[in-house]
Design a protein around this motif. Structure first.
Motif, PDB file in Angstrom:
ATOM      1  N   ILE A  35      63.008  63.053  51.342  1.00 58.35           N
ATOM      2  CA  ILE A  35      63.274  61.722  50.797  1.00 58.35           C
ATOM      3  C   ILE A  35      64.414  61.327  51.755  1.00 58.35           C
ATOM      4  O   ILE A  35      65.329  61.991  52.117  1.00 58.35           O
ATOM      5  N   GLY A  36      64.089  60.133  52.296  1.00 59.72           N
ATOM      6  CA  GLY A  36      65.258  59.599  53.215  1.00 59.72           C
ATOM      7  C   GLY A  36      65.300  57.837  52.811  1.00 59.72           C
ATOM      8  O   GLY A  36      64.846  57.609  51.665  1.00 59.72           O
ATOM      9  N   ALA A  37      65.741  57.228  53.809  1.00 62.93           N
ATOM     10  CA  ALA A  37      65.845  55.871  53.658  1.00 62.93           C
ATOM     11  C   ALA A  37      65.221  54.966  54.884  1.00 62.93           C
ATOM     12  O   ALA A  37      65.427  55.792  55.788  1.00 62.93           O
ATOM     13  N   ASP A  38      64.570  53.949  54.479  1.00 66.31           N
ATOM     14  CA  ASP A  38      64.137  53.266  55.864  1.00 66.31           C
ATOM     15  C   ASP A  38      65.288  52.426  56.219  1.00 66.31           C
ATOM     16  O   ASP A  38      66.316  52.506  55.960  1.00 66.31           O
ATOM     17  N   ASN A  39      64.889  51.588  57.380  1.00 74.98           N
ATOM     18  CA  ASN A  39      65.887  50.666  58.055  1.00 74.98           C
ATOM     19  C   ASN A  39      66.733  49.726  57.191  1.00 74.98           C
ATOM     20  O   ASN A  39      68.021  49.221  57.381  1.00 74.98           O
ATOM     21  N   ASN A  40      66.085  49.547  55.892  1.00 79.07           N
ATOM     22  CA  ASN A  40      66.808  48.452  54.968  1.00 79.07           C
ATOM     23  C   ASN A  40      67.683  49.235  53.782  1.00 79.07           C
ATOM     24  O   ASN A  40      68.019  48.716  53.048  1.00 79.07           O
ATOM     25  N   GLY A  41      67.314  50.666  53.714  1.00 75.27           N
ATOM     26  CA  GLY A  41      68.098  51.405  53.000  1.00 75.27           C
ATOM     27  C   GLY A  41      67.500  51.738  51.702  1.00 75.27           C
ATOM     28  O   GLY A  41      67.920  52.462  50.718  1.00 75.27           O
ATOM     29  N   ALA A  42      66.136  51.262  51.536  1.00 78.30           N
ATOM     30  CA  ALA A  42      65.298  51.543  50.569  1.00 78.30           C
ATOM     31  C   ALA A  42      64.718  53.203  50.577  1.00 78.30           C
ATOM     32  O   ALA A  42      64.629  53.553  51.560  1.00 78.30           O
ATOM     33  N   SER A  43      64.633  53.800  49.560  1.00 70.48           N
ATOM     34  CA  SER A  43      64.296  55.252  49.376  1.00 70.48           C
ATOM     35  C   SER A  43      62.728  55.213  49.779  1.00 70.48           C
ATOM     36  O   SER A  43      61.787  54.458  49.554  1.00 70.48           O
ATOM     37  N   VAL A  44      62.419  56.230  50.806  1.00 70.37           N
ATOM     38  CA  VAL A  44      61.122  56.346  51.141  1.00 70.37           C
ATOM     39  C   VAL A  44      60.869  57.921  50.890  1.00 70.37           C
ATOM     40  O   VAL A  44      61.714  58.888  50.898  1.00 70.37           O
ATOM     41  N   ILE A  45      59.558  58.188  50.970  1.00 69.94           N
ATOM     42  CA  ILE A  45      59.281  60.025  51.261  1.00 69.94           C
ATOM     43  C   ILE A  45      58.475  59.844  52.327  1.00 69.94           C
ATOM     44  O   ILE A  45      57.624  59.085  52.954  1.00 69.94           O
ATOM     45  N   ARG A  46      58.893  60.906  53.150  1.00 67.63           N
ATOM     46  CA  ARG A  46      58.439  61.190  54.636  1.00 67.63           C
ATOM     47  C   ARG A  46      57.473  62.549  54.361  1.00 67.63           C
ATOM     48  O   ARG A  46      58.313  63.608  53.935  1.00 67.63           O
ATOM     49  N   TYR A  47      56.226  62.568  54.811  1.00 64.23           N
ATOM     50  CA  TYR A  47      55.429  63.643  54.608  1.00 64.23           C
ATOM     51  C   TYR A  47      54.354  63.933  55.810  1.00 64.23           C
ATOM     52  O   TYR A  47      54.169  62.886  56.468  1.00 64.23           O
ATOM     53  N   THR A  48      53.663  64.841  55.744  1.00 66.78           N
ATOM     54  CA  THR A  48      52.485  65.164  56.685  1.00 66.78           C
ATOM     55  C   THR A  48      51.287  64.883  55.854  1.00 66.78           C
ATOM     56  O   THR A  48      51.243  65.612  54.965  1.00 66.78           O
ATOM     57  N   GLU A  49      50.460  64.136  56.544  1.00 67.08           N
ATOM     58  CA  GLU A  49      48.929  63.856  55.786  1.00 67.08           C
ATOM     59  C   GLU A  49      47.883  64.310  56.893  1.00 67.08           C
ATOM     60  O   GLU A  49      47.942  64.020  58.113  1.00 67.08           O
TER      61      GLU A  49
END
Length: 146
Positions: A35-49
């Protein structure tokens, strides 16, 4: 960045991924889910697909396993209550390089003498002369030897 503990029950992880619009069947079991943040500070999920072509999985370029790529999607649903999340230390060391176009069409590169050390725990040195960087022994003692 918070990284999901791979020992956390897979069923809970799968339900959480599904609630966030991610098909858990397309995420490798050993995937690094964070779980991280995008350039605008919104929460994002980073994963492999896993990647698909014509509806089927295919091999990566060297033929050693299924093709996959890193993805990022907005986090719509918070992780499960009581989930075992952890923040891992992952050191990155970069040397700054300058590039210029030469008359013959080739590019020329040279090091500037500046380097940067950053860790996902928030530690960063910024661009400093390489001689001013902390020693490798200091970095590994503070950031878990990664």
């Amino acid at each position: 960045m918070a990284v999901i503990n791979p020992d956390h029950p897979r069923e809970e992880i799968a339900a959480w991924l599904t609630a966030n619009g991610i098909d858990p069947g397309e995420v490798p079991l050993d995937s690094h889910i964070a779980i991280g943040a995008d350039n605008n500070g919104a929460s994002v999920i980073r994963y492999t697909e896993f990647l698909r072509r014509d509806g089927r999985r295919y091999l990566n370029d060297d033929g050693t396993g299924p093709a996959s790529e890193q993805r990022e999607t907005p986090m719509l649903v918070a992780p499960p209550e009581g989930a075992q999340w952890r923040t891992d230390h992952q050191l990155t060391i970069r040397a700054q390089i300058e590039t210029r176009q030469c008359a013959d069409g080739w590019a020329e590169h040279r090091k500037t003498g500046l380097s940067l050390v950053a860790c996902n725990c928030g530690f960063t040195t910024g661009w400093v002369p390489a001689a001013g960087l902390p020693s490798l022994a200091d970095l590994t003692s503070q950031h878990g030897g990664t």
